[in-house]
Scaffold this motif. Structure first.
Motif, short mmCIF file in Angstrom:
data_model
loop_
_atom_site.label_atom_id
_atom_site.label_comp_id
_atom_site.label_asym_id
_atom_site.label_seq_id
_atom_site.Cartn_x
_atom_site.Cartn_y
_atom_site.Cartn_z
N MET A 1 -3.90 9.75 5.20
CA MET A 1 -4.28 10.27 4.23
C MET A 1 -5.45 10.80 3.55
SD MET A 1 -3.41 7.56 0.91
CE MET A 1 -2.38 7.28 1.88
N ILE A 2 -6.88 10.01 4.47
CA ILE A 2 -7.84 10.79 4.18
C ILE A 2 -8.08 12.28 4.42
CG2 ILE A 2 -10.55 10.17 4.52
CD1 ILE A 2 -10.04 6.92 4.01
N LEU A 3 -7.57 12.18 5.91
CA LEU A 3 -7.85 14.01 6.48
C LEU A 3 -6.85 14.64 5.56
CD1 LEU A 3 -8.05 12.82 10.18
CD2 LEU A 3 -10.46 13.30 8.13
N GLY A 4 -5.85 14.47 5.09
CA GLY A 4 -5.09 15.56 3.82
C GLY A 4 -5.27 15.22 3.15
N VAL A 5 -6.16 14.65 2.17
CA VAL A 5 -6.80 14.71 0.82
C VAL A 5 -7.75 15.86 1.36
CG1 VAL A 5 -7.92 13.84 -1.26
CG2 VAL A 5 -5.99 12.79 -0.04
N ILE A 6 -8.29 15.84 1.87
CA ILE A 6 -9.97 16.00 2.48
C ILE A 6 -9.54 18.06 3.01
CG2 ILE A 6 -11.83 16.10 3.87
CD1 ILE A 6 -12.51 13.78 4.23
N ALA A 7 -8.64 18.20 3.62
CA ALA A 7 -7.52 19.39 3.84
C ALA A 7 -7.60 20.19 3.22
CB ALA A 7 -6.92 19.05 4.94
N ALA A 8 -6.76 19.12 1.82
CA ALA A 8 -6.28 19.81 0.55
C ALA A 8 -6.93 20.18 -0.32
CB ALA A 8 -5.23 18.76 0.32
N ILE A 9 -8.20 19.20 -0.17
CA ILE A 9 -9.65 20.05 -1.35
C ILE A 9 -9.86 21.10 -0.69
CG2 ILE A 9 -11.51 18.95 -2.18
CD1 ILE A 9 -9.68 16.88 -2.80
N ALA B 1 -3.30 1.57 9.09
CA ALA B 1 -5.11 2.05 9.53
C ALA B 1 -4.66 3.44 9.75
CB ALA B 1 -5.22 1.41 11.06
N ALA B 2 -3.14 3.86 10.84
CA ALA B 2 -3.08 5.43 10.66
C ALA B 2 -2.63 6.44 9.29
CB ALA B 2 -1.64 5.30 11.32
N GLY B 3 -2.08 5.47 8.49
CA GLY B 3 -1.47 5.98 7.31
C GLY B 3 -3.06 6.14 6.15
N ALA C 1 1.71 7.94 2.86
CA ALA C 1 1.58 6.62 2.93
C ALA C 1 3.09 6.03 3.45
CB ALA C 1 2.48 6.17 1.17
N ALA C 2 3.95 8.15 3.78
CA ALA C 2 4.96 7.75 4.59
C ALA C 2 4.60 7.17 6.73
CB ALA C 2 5.62 8.85 5.08
N VAL C 3 3.43 7.42 7.21
CA VAL C 3 2.73 6.70 7.97
C VAL C 3 2.41 5.69 7.87
CG1 VAL C 3 1.45 7.57 9.30
CG2 VAL C 3 2.44 8.81 8.61
N SER C 4 1.66 5.39 6.72
CA SER C 4 1.62 3.71 6.69
C SER C 4 2.52 2.57 6.65
CB SER C 4 0.51 3.67 5.36
OG SER C 4 1.42 3.57 4.12
N VAL C 5 4.04 2.74 6.29
CA VAL C 5 4.91 2.07 6.76
C VAL C 5 5.11 1.67 8.62
CG1 VAL C 5 7.46 2.42 7.09
CG2 VAL C 5 6.15 2.86 5.39
N TRP C 6 4.59 2.64 8.86
CA TRP C 6 4.66 2.26 10.54
C TRP C 6 3.74 1.59 10.68
CZ3 TRP C 6 1.71 5.42 14.03
CH2 TRP C 6 1.33 5.65 15.64
N PHE D 1 0.84 -1.35 -0.16
CA PHE D 1 -0.12 -0.24 0.24
C PHE D 1 0.82 1.53 -0.36
CE2 PHE D 1 -2.89 3.17 2.54
CZ PHE D 1 -3.56 3.85 1.46
N SER D 2 2.20 1.24 0.51
CA SER D 2 2.66 2.20 1.06
C SER D 2 3.58 2.77 -0.35
CB SER D 2 4.01 2.76 1.74
OG SER D 2 2.92 1.94 3.26
N ILE D 3 4.05 1.38 -0.95
CA ILE D 3 4.87 1.88 -2.25
C ILE D 3 3.67 2.21 -3.45
CG2 ILE D 3 5.96 0.80 -4.19
CD1 ILE D 3 7.10 -1.41 -1.81
#
Length: 103
Positions: free
Chosen positions: A81-89, A75-77, A67-72, A5-7
């Motif tokens: 990602m979802i919150l970041g995309v919503i905030a960016a849009i 679920a957190a990634g 993607a970087a967070v999902s390496v760790w 998923f991260s890749i």
């Protein structure tokens, strides 16, 4: 492979950044998909293309951070990602496009 998923999300973010760079550098409104061009008639197509390129780049950064967070933690990634995309849009529609269309 634990990090598929991260890749794939990093590859997707890189493709989005590349598209945003091409759109921003060329300022070509016709690079947008036909369905998007038909629904919006901007006053200044070049300015609109640059503003949209900024939003696409912000969205790509949100996907890359997720993607970087999902390496760790997967679920957190996904949440980041979802919150970041919503905030960016939201930020792009509220600040970038409105400020570009006002002037």
């Amino acid at each position: 492979m634990d990090h598929n998923f991260s890749i794939f999300m990093c590859i997707f973010a890189a493709a989005l950044l590349l598209y945003a760079a091409v759109l921003g550098i060329t300022k070509d409104y016709n690079l947008l998909p036909y369905r998007a061009r038909v629904s919006v008639e901007p006053k200044d197509p070049e300015k609109y293309a640059v503003g949209l390129a900024k939003i696409i780049a912000l969205t790509a950064v949100a996907v890359a951070v997720g993607a970087a967070v999902s390496v760790w933690n997967m679920a957190a990634g996904a949440v980041v990602m979802i919150l970041g995309v919503i905030a960016a849009i939201w930020y792009g529609a509220k600040k970038i496009i409105r400020n570009d269309s006002d002037s």
